[in-house]
Design an enzyme around this catalytic site. Structure first.
Site, PDB file in Angstrom:
ATOM      1  N   GLY A  10       0.834  -1.215   0.000  1.00 14.65           N
ATOM      2  CA  GLY A  10       0.000   0.000   0.000  1.00 14.65           C
ATOM      3  C   GLY A  10       0.858   1.250   0.000  1.00 14.65           C
ATOM      4  N   THR A  99      -7.549   5.892  11.852  1.00 16.79           N
ATOM      5  CA  THR A  99      -8.000   6.965  10.974  1.00 16.79           C
ATOM      6  C   THR A  99      -8.776   8.070  11.700  1.00 16.79           C
ATOM      7  OG1 THR A  99      -9.580   7.395   9.175  1.00 16.79           O
ATOM      8  CG2 THR A  99      -9.985   5.451  10.471  1.00 16.79           C
ATOM      9  N   TYR A 123     -16.520   2.004   7.177  1.00 17.14           N
ATOM     10  CA  TYR A 123     -15.053   2.018   7.264  1.00 17.14           C
ATOM     11  C   TYR A 123     -14.596   2.537   8.632  1.00 17.14           C
ATOM     12  CZ  TYR A 123     -10.304   3.846   6.547  1.00 17.14           C
ATOM     13  OH  TYR A 123      -8.974   4.160   6.694  1.00 17.14           O
ATOM     14  N   LYS A 127     -12.661   0.391  11.606  1.00 17.56           N
ATOM     15  CA  LYS A 127     -11.328   0.758  12.094  1.00 17.56           C
ATOM     16  C   LYS A 127     -11.352   0.980  13.611  1.00 17.56           C
ATOM     17  CE  LYS A 127      -8.053   1.539  10.032  1.00 17.56           C
ATOM     18  NZ  LYS A 127      -6.905   0.677   9.593  1.00 17.56           N
ATOM     19  N   TRP A 148      -5.968  11.876   5.856  1.00 21.57           N
ATOM     20  CA  TRP A 148      -5.766  12.446   4.511  1.00 21.57           C
ATOM     21  C   TRP A 148      -4.372  12.114   3.972  1.00 21.57           C
ATOM     22  CZ3 TRP A 148      -8.221  17.968   3.685  1.00 21.57           C
ATOM     23  CH2 TRP A 148      -9.554  17.950   4.095  1.00 21.57           C
TER      24      TRP A 148
HETATM   25  N1  LIG Z   1      -5.457   6.774   2.843  1.00 20.91           N
HETATM   26  C1  LIG Z   1      -5.834   7.629   3.795  1.00 20.91           C
HETATM   27  O1  LIG Z   1      -6.143   8.797   3.538  1.00 20.91           O
HETATM   28  C2  LIG Z   1      -5.880   7.155   5.231  1.00 20.91           C
HETATM   29  C3  LIG Z   1      -6.313   8.056   6.210  1.00 20.91           C
HETATM   30  C4  LIG Z   1      -6.325   7.635   7.546  1.00 20.91           C
HETATM   31  C5  LIG Z   1      -5.906   6.353   7.877  1.00 20.91           C
HETATM   32  N2  LIG Z   1      -5.503   5.494   6.903  1.00 20.91           N
HETATM   33  C6  LIG Z   1      -5.062   4.161   7.321  1.00 20.91           C
HETATM   34  O2  LIG Z   1      -3.691   4.058   6.972  1.00 20.91           O
HETATM   35  C7  LIG Z   1      -3.365   2.702   6.657  1.00 20.91           C
HETATM   36  C8  LIG Z   1      -2.660   2.643   5.312  1.00 20.91           C
HETATM   37  O3  LIG Z   1      -3.525   3.164   4.316  1.00 20.91           O
HETATM   38  P1  LIG Z   1      -3.047   3.382   2.808  1.00 20.91           P
HETATM   39  O4  LIG Z   1      -3.478   4.738   2.410  1.00 20.91           O
HETATM   40  O5  LIG Z   1      -1.616   2.973   2.654  1.00 20.91           O
HETATM   41  O6  LIG Z   1      -4.007   2.348   2.075  1.00 20.91           O
HETATM   42  P2  LIG Z   1      -3.723   1.388   0.854  1.00 20.91           P
HETATM   43  O7  LIG Z   1      -2.798   2.044  -0.122  1.00 20.91           O
HETATM   44  O8  LIG Z   1      -5.063   0.936   0.373  1.00 20.91           O
HETATM   45  O9  LIG Z   1      -2.943   0.194   1.536  1.00 20.91           O
HETATM   46  C9  LIG Z   1      -3.583  -0.822   2.256  1.00 20.91           C
HETATM   47  C10 LIG Z   1      -2.937  -2.111   1.856  1.00 20.91           C
HETATM   48  O10 LIG Z   1      -3.574  -3.166   2.590  1.00 20.91           O
HETATM   49  C11 LIG Z   1      -3.752  -4.245   1.699  1.00 20.91           C
HETATM   50  N3  LIG Z   1      -4.791  -5.160   2.144  1.00 20.91           N
HETATM   51  C12 LIG Z   1      -6.145  -5.076   1.976  1.00 20.91           C
HETATM   52  N4  LIG Z   1      -6.732  -6.164   2.472  1.00 20.91           N
HETATM   53  C13 LIG Z   1      -5.743  -6.956   2.958  1.00 20.91           C
HETATM   54  C14 LIG Z   1      -5.735  -8.239   3.574  1.00 20.91           C
HETATM   55  N5  LIG Z   1      -6.852  -8.938   3.782  1.00 20.91           N
HETATM   56  N6  LIG Z   1      -4.542  -8.753   3.929  1.00 20.91           N
HETATM   57  C15 LIG Z   1      -3.398  -8.070   3.717  1.00 20.91           C
HETATM   58  N7  LIG Z   1      -3.335  -6.881   3.119  1.00 20.91           N
HETATM   59  C16 LIG Z   1      -4.516  -6.326   2.755  1.00 20.91           C
HETATM   60  C17 LIG Z   1      -4.103  -3.598   0.379  1.00 20.91           C
HETATM   61  O11 LIG Z   1      -3.916  -4.489  -0.682  1.00 20.91           O
HETATM   62  P3  LIG Z   1      -4.847  -4.375  -2.004  1.00 20.91           P
HETATM   63  O12 LIG Z   1      -4.606  -2.995  -2.543  1.00 20.91           O
HETATM   64  O13 LIG Z   1      -4.345  -5.466  -2.873  1.00 20.91           O
HETATM   65  O14 LIG Z   1      -6.262  -4.550  -1.529  1.00 20.91           O
HETATM   66  C18 LIG Z   1      -3.110  -2.434   0.360  1.00 20.91           C
HETATM   67  O15 LIG Z   1      -1.870  -2.808  -0.185  1.00 20.91           O
HETATM   68  C19 LIG Z   1      -4.688   1.935   6.732  1.00 20.91           C
HETATM   69  O16 LIG Z   1      -4.783   1.332   7.996  1.00 20.91           O
HETATM   70  C20 LIG Z   1      -5.745   3.018   6.606  1.00 20.91           C
HETATM   71  O17 LIG Z   1      -6.943   2.628   7.258  1.00 20.91           O
HETATM   72  C21 LIG Z   1      -5.479   5.868   5.595  1.00 20.91           C
END
Ligand SMILES: NC(=O)c1ccc[n+]([C@@H]2O[C@H](COP(=O)([O-])OP(=O)(O)OC[C@H]3O[C@@H](n4cnc5c(N)ncnc54)[C@H](OP(=O)(O)O)[C@@H]3O)[C@@H](O)[C@H]2O)c1
Length: 296
Positions: A10, A99, A123, A127, A148
């Site tokens: 990710g 989050t 979501y 979380k 974000w």
């Molecule tokens: N993005 C934001 O703005 C944001 C904001 C606040 C908090 N967060 C938190 O920050 C963290 C990282 O987010 P990110 O932005 O890096 O998201 P991301 O790019 O979607 O990365 C999440 C990763 O988890 C993988 N994943 C999904 N289901 C899985 C499973 N069953 N087993 C193992 N891996 C799995 C996904 O793989 P696939 O892509 O193949 O599904 C992806 O590689 C998360 O906990 C998210 O909730 C994100």
């Protein structure tokens, strides 16, 4: 320190691998470790025997989650509990990345770690349940709430605005959602700093300050030198998105300050650094620039 990273494919996962690479890291993408597969989680963590686990894997499709609640909870809550149980079994500390969507956004000012949670979306609820399960089974936890996110390897708000600017003269962006934009590289650095401590608990980790989505889009375009593109303000009500979002989910960094840990730099400086693509470059002395300001 021996660190195991989940969700390594990710956008945060990839920066975690870069930043925490100074330690001994074992990183698993979804293809290598499905965190919803309890036996696989138990086996791989028992084999790797990490001293710390950074759990960045999550179901992050906020709108799709409304139509797939079972899958969302299976990954974000139950999956997190599998990782936490295994972390505890091998005596590892654990970082659970959470989050700003655990809040409803009605406070009207930045949230600190003591504030009452009230997620609006599937979501956000999944979380929050993940947080609670991790807290229940793994006492040596860091719940790191962030917001974000944007990074080099993601399809995020910043990269989307830049892509649109290549083909449109006008963008329309909501001006009634406020938050703290956060560079994944900075977040990864902060997680590395937390892991060196035993100051367990909940932390709000975002680049400092906040803005509206509209102001963020304007700033991205200005800093990237895209002049002459109009950014029209819109209201969230004008877009019928499946998942409700908090209107004002900016963070205050009380937890980091009380623990005496380095604070994050402000969001505009971080964004500028991201756009200059200078992450990990060395300075004139050959030292890697830290994106985090000295404490204070
Ligand atoms: N993005 C934001 O703005 C944001 C904001 C606040 C908090 N967060 C938190 O920050 C963290 C990282 O987010 P990110 O932005 O890096 O998201 P991301 O790019 O979607 O990365 C999440 C990763 O988890 C993988 N994943 C999904 N289901 C899985 C499973 N069953 N087993 C193992 N891996 C799995 C996904 O793989 P696939 O892509 O193949 O599904 C992806 O590689 C998360 O906990 C998210 O909730 C994100």
């Amino acid at each position: 320190m021996k660190i195991l990273i989940t969700g390594a494919g990710g956008q945060l996962g990839r920066d975690l691998v870069r930043v925490l690479g100074r330690w001994h890291c074992t990183a698993f993408t979804r293809q290598q470790l499905d965190i919803a597969d309890e036996k696989a989680v138990r086996r791989l963590i028992a084999e790797a025997k990490p001293e710390a686990i950074v759990h960045a894997a999550a179901y992050t499709k906020v709108d799709q989650a409304e139509a797939e609640p079972e899958e969302t909870y299976r990954i974000n809550a139950i999956g997190a509990s599998h990782v936490a149980i295994s972390a505890e079994a091998v005596g590892a500390k654990m970082v659970y990345v959470s989050t700003d969507y655990v809040f409803d956004g009605t406070k009207g000012e930045p949230y600190d770690e003591q504030d009452r949670t009230n997620p609006l979306s599937v979501y956000g609820k999944s979380k929050l349940l993940g947080e609670q399960l991790v807290q229940a089974v793994c006492p040596r936890h860091f719940i790191v709430r962030t917001s974000w996110l944007y990074g080099k390897d993601g399809n995020n708000f910043v990269t989307k605005v830049l892509a649109l600017a290549e083909r449109q003269q006008e963008l329309t962006v909501v001006d009634d959602q406020f938050g703290s934009p956060t560079y994944t590289y900075d977040l990864a650095e902060c997680i590395g700093g937390l892991l060196e401590t035993d100051r367990y608990g909940i932390y709000h980790v975002a680049n400092r300050g906040y803005c509206s989505r509209w102001a963020l889009a304007k700033t991205i375009l200005e800093l990237a030198g895209h002049t002459g593109i109009a950014v029209r303000p819109a209201r969230s009500d004008d877009y019928a998105l499946p998942a409700p979002r908090p209107a004002h989910s900016a963070f205050a960094d009380r937890g980091l300050r009380l623990a005496g840990l380095p604070r994050m730099r402000d969001w505009k400086t971080a964004l500028e650094a991201f756009l200059r693509n200078d992450w990990g470059k060395t300075d004139e002395n050959g030292d890697r620039r830290s994106p985090i300001e000295a404490a204070g």
